[in-house]
Design an enzyme around this catalytic site. Structure first.
Site, PDB file in Angstrom:
ATOM      1  N   THR A 163       0.699  -1.242   0.006  1.00 41.37           N
ATOM      2  CA  THR A 163       0.100   0.156   0.104  1.00 41.37           C
ATOM      3  C   THR A 163       0.997   1.201   0.110  1.00 41.37           C
ATOM      4  O   THR A 163       1.969   1.168   0.485  1.00 41.37           O
ATOM      5  CB  THR A 163      -0.969   0.076   1.242  1.00 41.37           C
ATOM      6  OG1 THR A 163      -1.327   1.268   1.408  1.00 41.37           O
ATOM      7  CG2 THR A 163      -0.120  -0.227   2.669  1.00 41.37           C
ATOM      8  N   ASP A 164       0.444   2.269  -0.386  1.00 41.43           N
ATOM      9  CA  ASP A 164       1.232   3.641  -0.446  1.00 41.43           C
ATOM     10  C   ASP A 164       1.125   4.149   1.052  1.00 41.43           C
ATOM     11  O   ASP A 164       1.886   5.094   1.221  1.00 41.43           O
ATOM     12  CB  ASP A 164       0.389   4.754  -1.545  1.00 41.43           C
ATOM     13  CG  ASP A 164      -1.061   5.007  -0.828  1.00 41.43           C
ATOM     14  OD1 ASP A 164      -1.443   4.256  -0.146  1.00 41.43           O
ATOM     15  OD2 ASP A 164      -1.547   6.081  -1.583  1.00 41.43           O
ATOM     16  N   GLU A 165       0.270   3.704   1.784  1.00 44.97           N
ATOM     17  CA  GLU A 165       0.370   4.142   3.219  1.00 44.97           C
ATOM     18  C   GLU A 165       1.660   3.749   4.031  1.00 44.97           C
ATOM     19  O   GLU A 165       2.046   4.373   5.169  1.00 44.97           O
ATOM     20  CB  GLU A 165      -0.778   3.377   4.164  1.00 44.97           C
ATOM     21  CG  GLU A 165      -2.190   3.814   3.372  1.00 44.97           C
ATOM     22  CD  GLU A 165      -3.310   3.511   4.500  1.00 44.97           C
ATOM     23  OE1 GLU A 165      -3.243   3.274   5.405  1.00 44.97           O
ATOM     24  OE2 GLU A 165      -4.489   3.085   3.793  1.00 44.97           O
ATOM     25  N   TYR A 194      -1.262  -0.938  11.127  1.00 39.56           N
ATOM     26  CA  TYR A 194      -1.470  -1.414   9.800  1.00 39.56           C
ATOM     27  C   TYR A 194      -0.357  -0.903   8.813  1.00 39.56           C
ATOM     28  O   TYR A 194       0.231  -1.939   8.420  1.00 39.56           O
ATOM     29  CB  TYR A 194      -3.030  -0.947   9.203  1.00 39.56           C
ATOM     30  CG  TYR A 194      -2.953  -1.145   7.700  1.00 39.56           C
ATOM     31  CD1 TYR A 194      -3.136  -2.470   7.203  1.00 39.56           C
ATOM     32  CD2 TYR A 194      -3.158  -0.169   6.826  1.00 39.56           C
ATOM     33  CE1 TYR A 194      -2.994  -2.629   5.956  1.00 39.56           C
ATOM     34  CE2 TYR A 194      -3.282  -0.491   5.326  1.00 39.56           C
ATOM     35  CZ  TYR A 194      -3.195  -1.699   4.940  1.00 39.56           C
ATOM     36  OH  TYR A 194      -3.180  -1.976   3.650  1.00 39.56           O
ATOM     37  N   LYS A 205       2.483  -3.505   7.260  1.00 39.43           N
ATOM     38  CA  LYS A 205       2.884  -3.399   5.919  1.00 39.43           C
ATOM     39  C   LYS A 205       4.099  -2.969   5.403  1.00 39.43           C
ATOM     40  O   LYS A 205       4.914  -3.664   4.707  1.00 39.43           O
ATOM     41  CB  LYS A 205       1.901  -2.692   4.772  1.00 39.43           C
ATOM     42  CG  LYS A 205       0.149  -3.305   5.038  1.00 39.43           C
ATOM     43  CD  LYS A 205       0.211  -4.590   4.431  1.00 39.43           C
ATOM     44  CE  LYS A 205       0.397  -4.637   2.909  1.00 39.43           C
ATOM     45  NZ  LYS A 205      -0.011  -6.208   2.301  1.00 39.43           N
TER      46      LYS A 205
HETATM   47  N1  LIG Z   1      -7.879  -1.690   0.176  1.00 38.12           N
HETATM   48  C1  LIG Z   1      -6.961  -1.223  -0.532  1.00 38.12           C
HETATM   49  O1  LIG Z   1      -7.264   0.148  -0.801  1.00 38.12           O
HETATM   50  C2  LIG Z   1      -5.592  -1.319  -0.583  1.00 38.12           C
HETATM   51  C3  LIG Z   1      -4.741  -0.314  -1.423  1.00 38.12           C
HETATM   52  C4  LIG Z   1      -3.473  -0.888  -1.482  1.00 38.12           C
HETATM   53  C5  LIG Z   1      -2.798  -1.862  -1.089  1.00 38.12           C
HETATM   54  N2  LIG Z   1      -3.917  -2.936  -0.270  1.00 38.12           N
HETATM   55  C6  LIG Z   1      -3.519  -4.072  -0.104  1.00 38.12           C
HETATM   56  O2  LIG Z   1      -4.198  -5.177  -0.706  1.00 38.12           O
HETATM   57  C7  LIG Z   1      -4.273  -6.584   0.108  1.00 38.12           C
HETATM   58  C8  LIG Z   1      -5.658  -6.916   0.064  1.00 38.12           C
HETATM   59  O3  LIG Z   1      -6.618  -5.648   0.789  1.00 38.12           O
HETATM   60  P1  LIG Z   1      -7.952  -5.632   0.836  1.00 38.12           P
HETATM   61  O4  LIG Z   1      -8.438  -4.572   0.748  1.00 38.12           O
HETATM   62  O5  LIG Z   1      -8.543  -6.739  -0.187  1.00 38.12           O
HETATM   63  O6  LIG Z   1      -8.064  -6.481   2.117  1.00 38.12           O
HETATM   64  P2  LIG Z   1      -9.325  -7.137   2.855  1.00 38.12           P
HETATM   65  O7  LIG Z   1      -9.441  -7.169   4.379  1.00 38.12           O
HETATM   66  O8  LIG Z   1     -10.603  -6.994   2.006  1.00 38.12           O
HETATM   67  O9  LIG Z   1      -8.989  -8.914   2.391  1.00 38.12           O
HETATM   68  C9  LIG Z   1      -8.114  -9.300   3.022  1.00 38.12           C
HETATM   69  C10 LIG Z   1      -8.112 -10.809   2.758  1.00 38.12           C
HETATM   70  O10 LIG Z   1      -6.935 -11.672   3.480  1.00 38.12           O
HETATM   71  C11 LIG Z   1      -7.549 -12.793   4.124  1.00 38.12           C
HETATM   72  N3  LIG Z   1      -6.489 -13.148   5.410  1.00 38.12           N
HETATM   73  C12 LIG Z   1      -6.318 -12.556   6.544  1.00 38.12           C
HETATM   74  N4  LIG Z   1      -5.558 -12.950   7.349  1.00 38.12           N
HETATM   75  C13 LIG Z   1      -5.297 -13.986   6.714  1.00 38.12           C
HETATM   76  C14 LIG Z   1      -4.196 -15.101   6.939  1.00 38.12           C
HETATM   77  N5  LIG Z   1      -3.755 -15.097   8.096  1.00 38.12           N
HETATM   78  N6  LIG Z   1      -4.198 -16.218   6.290  1.00 38.12           N
HETATM   79  C15 LIG Z   1      -4.947 -16.199   4.980  1.00 38.12           C
HETATM   80  N7  LIG Z   1      -5.769 -15.266   4.774  1.00 38.12           N
HETATM   81  C16 LIG Z   1      -6.069 -14.172   5.417  1.00 38.12           C
HETATM   82  C17 LIG Z   1      -8.929 -12.357   4.803  1.00 38.12           C
HETATM   83  O11 LIG Z   1      -9.900 -13.437   5.129  1.00 38.12           O
HETATM   84  C18 LIG Z   1      -9.389 -11.563   3.633  1.00 38.12           C
HETATM   85  O12 LIG Z   1      -9.981 -12.521   2.559  1.00 38.12           O
HETATM   86  C19 LIG Z   1      -3.401  -5.956   1.575  1.00 38.12           C
HETATM   87  O13 LIG Z   1      -2.271  -6.635   1.239  1.00 38.12           O
HETATM   88  C20 LIG Z   1      -3.448  -4.484   1.576  1.00 38.12           C
HETATM   89  O14 LIG Z   1      -2.403  -4.153   2.260  1.00 38.12           O
HETATM   90  C21 LIG Z   1      -5.050  -2.581  -0.326  1.00 38.12           C
END
Ligand SMILES: NC(=O)c1ccc[n+]([C@@H]2O[C@H](COP(=O)([O-])OP(=O)(O)OC[C@H]3O[C@@H](n4cnc5c(N)ncnc54)[C@H](O)[C@@H]3O)[C@@H](O)[C@H]2O)c1
Length: 331
Positions: free
Chosen positions: A120-122, A147, A151
């Site tokens: 993430t950009d965070e 968080y 990351k």
């Molecule tokens: N949402 C955003 O805007 C955004 C932006 C940039 C990067 N990201 C990154 O993208 C990735 C996904 O984000 P998201 O928004 O889809 O998150 P989300 O919370 O919707 O999904 C996370 C998934 O990971 C699974 N999970 C959690 N712990 C686990 C474990 N120990 N073992 C296996 N599965 C596990 C959860 O069940 C869930 O399905 C993350 O790494 C996040 O940092 C998100």
């Protein structure tokens, strides 16, 4: 290729799985623990000859080892991902984001598996509202919350495993995503579903915080380009020049749903709430020729609003518990 997608039942992971099935010939296995954030229904209807689901933990080393032995590439989305929850209880963030990523890297090292790490950009902290700068891959890490710090730590583990052990990994840091299958605890779905249920949206502070929005499909196409053509050891920033402040987003949602643009409530700001994020994605665009499909945030948002309007069966069951949790936190 046989691709293992961790966290594929979450928001962005499930969008990536649909994207792979619709746009490539690869076969996909999802490894997901199905925490409160995972939803098996987000993967309903995928073809059984190209898709498999394994419920399990990325920190379960024997399970991870078996799965890596049977796949050509791994795209790692699994994470604890919600800032507000990380302020309430950081422990699962350390366990999944750090120990879980470490477990996957050890398996990638053992099996020589191509590994792409989603971040993430965070990790870069925030920018002042009037600062013209944008994040690049040389911006120093400066995370604010449990968080973003976990990351950031996971990104550094990936870099070290590339350098120390020759793991074939790439990293991408993406800005805020919106689109289908996002949990209603998150900003855009929370506001959309509030309005759909006849309730007023809730805006943190004064709503001036700026996020750089990208549609999840555009995140998926960028990740696929990096997986196929990215240089090993490199970090690519993914963004679609979608800067909007939270007030503008809420006003757009209200207008799109036929409500007065000011029909929202202000709630107490989150501690340490980052002011502004902005991504410079020129390296990805010039090196890999990537461009976003939804260059226009308003049209991507309208498509997302239609999806939530048509899929109350998907989000309805999460909504009450989520609002009860926010209420207990005074929001
Ligand atoms: N949402 C955003 O805007 C955004 C932006 C940039 C990067 N990201 C990154 O993208 C990735 C996904 O984000 P998201 O928004 O889809 O998150 P989300 O919370 O919707 O999904 C996370 C998934 O990971 C699974 N999970 C959690 N712990 C686990 C474990 N120990 N073992 C296996 N599965 C596990 C959860 O069940 C869930 O399905 C993350 O790494 C996040 O940092 C998100």
């Amino acid at each position: 290729m046989k691709i293992l997608v961790t966290g594929g039942a979450g928001f962005i992971g499930s969008n990536f799985v649909h994207y792979l099935i619709d746009n490539t010939d690869h076969t996909v296995t999802v490894l997901d623990k199905l925490t409160y954030a995972g939803n098996r229904a987000s993967l309903d209807g995928l073809p059984a000859d190209r898709f498999a689901f394994v419920q399990g933990d990325i920190a379960d080393a024997p399970l991870v080892d078996r799965l890596f032995a049977d796949h050509d590439a791994v795209v790692h989305y699994a994470a604890e991902s919600h800032n507000d929850n990380s302020l309430d209880d950081p422990a699962p963030f350390v366990q999944t984001n750090l120990v879980g990523t470490f477990t996957l890297l050890e398996a990638a090292r053992e099996h020589g598996t191509r590994f792409h790490h989603i971040s993430t950009d965070e990790v870069y902290g925030d920018l002042e509202l009037d600062d013209p700068a944008r994040f690049t891959d040389s911006t120093p890490y400066n995370p604010s919350s449990p968080y973003s710090s976990t990351k950031a730590g996971s990104d550094l583990l990936v870099r070290a495993w590339v350098r120390s052990f020759g793991v074939q990994a790439t990293i991408s840091n993406c800005s805020n995503n919106y689109g289908p299958y996002q949990h209603v605890e998150k900003f855009i779905p929370r506001q959309i579903t509030n309005v759909l249920r006849g309730e007023r949206p809730k805006l943190y502070g004064t709503g001036e915080n700026v996020r750089d929005w990208i549609h999840a499909d555009d995140h998926s196409s960028a990740v696929l380009s990096i997986l196929q053509e990215g240089r090993i050891g490199e970090t690519y920033l993914i963004g679609a020049d979608g800067e909007k402040n939270n007030k503008q987003v809420v006003e757009l949602i209200l207008t799109e749903l036929g409500q007065p643009a000011d029909a929202y409530d202000l709630v107490t700001d989150r501690p340490g709430h980052d002011l502004r994020y902005a991504i410079d994605s020129s390296k990805l665009r010039s090196e890999l020729g990537w461009t976003p499909r939804y260059a226009d945030f308003t049209s991507g948002l309208a498509a997302t609003i239609r999806w939530y309007r048509d899929h109350e069966d998907w989000w309805g069951p999460q909504k009450q518990a989520t609002e009860d949790r926010y209420k207990a936190q005074g929001q």
